[in-house]
Design an enzyme around this catalytic site. Structure first.
Site, mmCIF file in Angstrom:
data_model
loop_
_atom_site.group_PDB
_atom_site.id
_atom_site.type_symbol
_atom_site.label_atom_id
_atom_site.label_comp_id
_atom_site.label_asym_id
_atom_site.label_seq_id
_atom_site.Cartn_x
_atom_site.Cartn_y
_atom_site.Cartn_z
ATOM 1 N N GLN A 1 -4.688 -1.840 9.617
ATOM 2 C CA GLN A 1 -4.516 -3.281 8.856
ATOM 3 C C GLN A 1 -5.065 -4.391 9.950
ATOM 4 O O GLN A 1 -4.670 -4.435 11.117
ATOM 5 C CB GLN A 1 -3.062 -3.306 8.680
ATOM 6 C CG GLN A 1 -3.030 -4.428 7.989
ATOM 7 C CD GLN A 1 -3.477 -4.370 6.688
ATOM 8 O OE1 GLN A 1 -3.101 -3.156 5.821
ATOM 9 N NE2 GLN A 1 -3.822 -5.595 6.010
ATOM 10 N N LYS B 1 0.840 -1.255 -0.200
ATOM 11 C CA LYS B 1 -0.016 -0.071 -0.042
ATOM 12 C C LYS B 1 0.916 1.330 0.084
ATOM 13 O O LYS B 1 0.709 2.206 -0.771
ATOM 14 C CB LYS B 1 -0.774 0.094 1.129
ATOM 15 C CG LYS B 1 -2.327 -0.965 1.130
ATOM 16 C CD LYS B 1 -2.656 -1.064 2.536
ATOM 17 C CE LYS B 1 -3.834 -2.163 2.299
ATOM 18 N NZ LYS B 1 -4.433 -2.601 3.373
ATOM 19 N N ASP C 1 -11.146 2.963 4.380
ATOM 20 C CA ASP C 1 -11.374 1.375 4.321
ATOM 21 C C ASP C 1 -12.843 1.420 4.319
ATOM 22 O O ASP C 1 -13.517 0.241 4.057
ATOM 23 C CB ASP C 1 -10.728 0.700 5.194
ATOM 24 C CG ASP C 1 -9.547 -0.034 4.919
ATOM 25 O OD1 ASP C 1 -9.414 -0.160 3.584
ATOM 26 O OD2 ASP C 1 -8.849 -0.703 5.784
#
Ligand code: NAD
Length: 301
Positions: A96, A52, A119
């Site tokens: 994460q 990422k 997200d």
């Protein structure tokens, strides 16, 4: 029939090129910044975060990785998120997953300010999506799935989409997105009875169950579009939730693993980050578009 392959690598590359061009042409003095919260030593998580960060740099998005040890308490983690929420230089925040057992992921995700929740895992954004609100930040994998379906040119309205898997990060939001695009949606899961019979009715199959090769040729209606979200490792080899060889003989379109949904996830996360940056920059300016969707027809995309 031999299925046409939906090339996620190529589509993701286009999304990233387009994004890099828009960011380079942006007249802002600041660059969009994504903060990634990484807890513990999970090797797969570390690889995802590295990817990422690299992808962000390539399009002109700054990426700060905040690393914490496995032993961090939930309270301390929430404090760190609070600081990122209040930092005006940070436009997007992701945590994460998975988190260590002693930390409640939903509580952590709920604490990310919705406009920085790139997200789209904060229940507030999930709720906006469920209410068909255009302001929802939609999580990256489902957005990538929809984008791949769009490349096929299939008319989505009225089609029967069967989603295999009901997780908060893939199955549910993918089902909502398809519903919002006027598909008739069936959500199936580990307790579903007669799964093959349900999948046989599908014009569109979204396989997101994490079961290597579960979806067989015999389950597929001739001419269906099959999106394989699964990432499984069998004897060291990466494979999806769909028996690619067999299903390719009946489907009209299919995504490979690797090279299908995977590359789209990172590309759409970066797109979400840039959209968050723009919304935050223009927040309060009277006529700025808040639709958050590229291609909405307004003058800002
Ligand atoms: P998850 O484990 O949270 O959820 C799996 C879902 O599948 C559950 O809802 C479960 O009920 C259902 N399921 C399990 N076995 C089933 C069966 N035999 N029949 C029907 N349903 C069944 O997983 P997730 O996070 O949603 O991820 C699903 C898969 O997608 C995994 O392989 C994951 O690695 C992959 N994934 C890929 C990307 C990507 O970018 N390509 C992103 C996220 C997840």
């Amino acid at each position: 029939m031999t299925a046409q392959i939906i090339d996620g690598k190529q589509t993701a590359a286009k999304v990233r090129e387009d994004l890099a061009r828009r960011i380079a042409a942006d007249d802002s003095e600041e660059m969009p910044v994504l903060a990634v919260v990484l807890v513990g030593e999970n090797e797969a998580s570390r690889i995802y975060v590295r990817n990422k960060k690299k992808a962000a740099a390539e399009v002109g998005i700054g990426c700060e990785v905040l690393e914490f040890s496995d032993s961090i308490g939930e309270h301390a983690l929430l404090e760190a998120i609070g600081e990122l929420n209040d930092n005006p230089h940070v436009n997007g925040i992701i945590v994460q997953l998975p988190l260590p057992e002693h930390i409640n992921p939903l509580r952590v995700l709920s604490n990310i300010r919705p406009e920085k929740d790139v997200d789209g895992f904060n229940p507030y954004n999930a709720g906006l999506l469920a209410c068909r609100e255009p302001d929802a930040v939609v999580s990256a994998t489902p957005r990538g799935i929809l984008k791949l379906l769009e490349t096929t040119g299939i008319e989505l309205a009225g089609k029967h989409a069967v989603v295999i898997g009901r997780s908060n990060i893939v199955g549910r939001p993918a089902a909502m997105l398809l519903l919002n695009r006027d598909c008739t949606v069936s959500i199936t899961h580990s307790k579903t009875e007669n799964l093959p019979a349900i999948v046989r009715q599908a014009d569109i199959v979204i396989a997101a169950c994490g079961q290597a090769g579960l979806v067989k040729k015999e389950w597929i209606k001739e001419g269906a579009a099959v999106i394989d979200v699964g990432i499984n490792r069998v004897n060291g080899k990466l494979c999806g939730d769909v028996d690619f060889e067999g299903v390719s003989e009946k489907a009209a379109f299919i995504t490979p693993v690797p090279g299908g949904v995977g590359p789209m996830t990172v590309a759409m996360l970066l797109e979400n980050t840039y959209e968050a940056f723009r919304k935050q920059r223009f927040a309060g300016q009277a006529h700025e578009c808040r639709c958050g969707s590229h291609g909405c027809g307004c003058s800002h995309h």
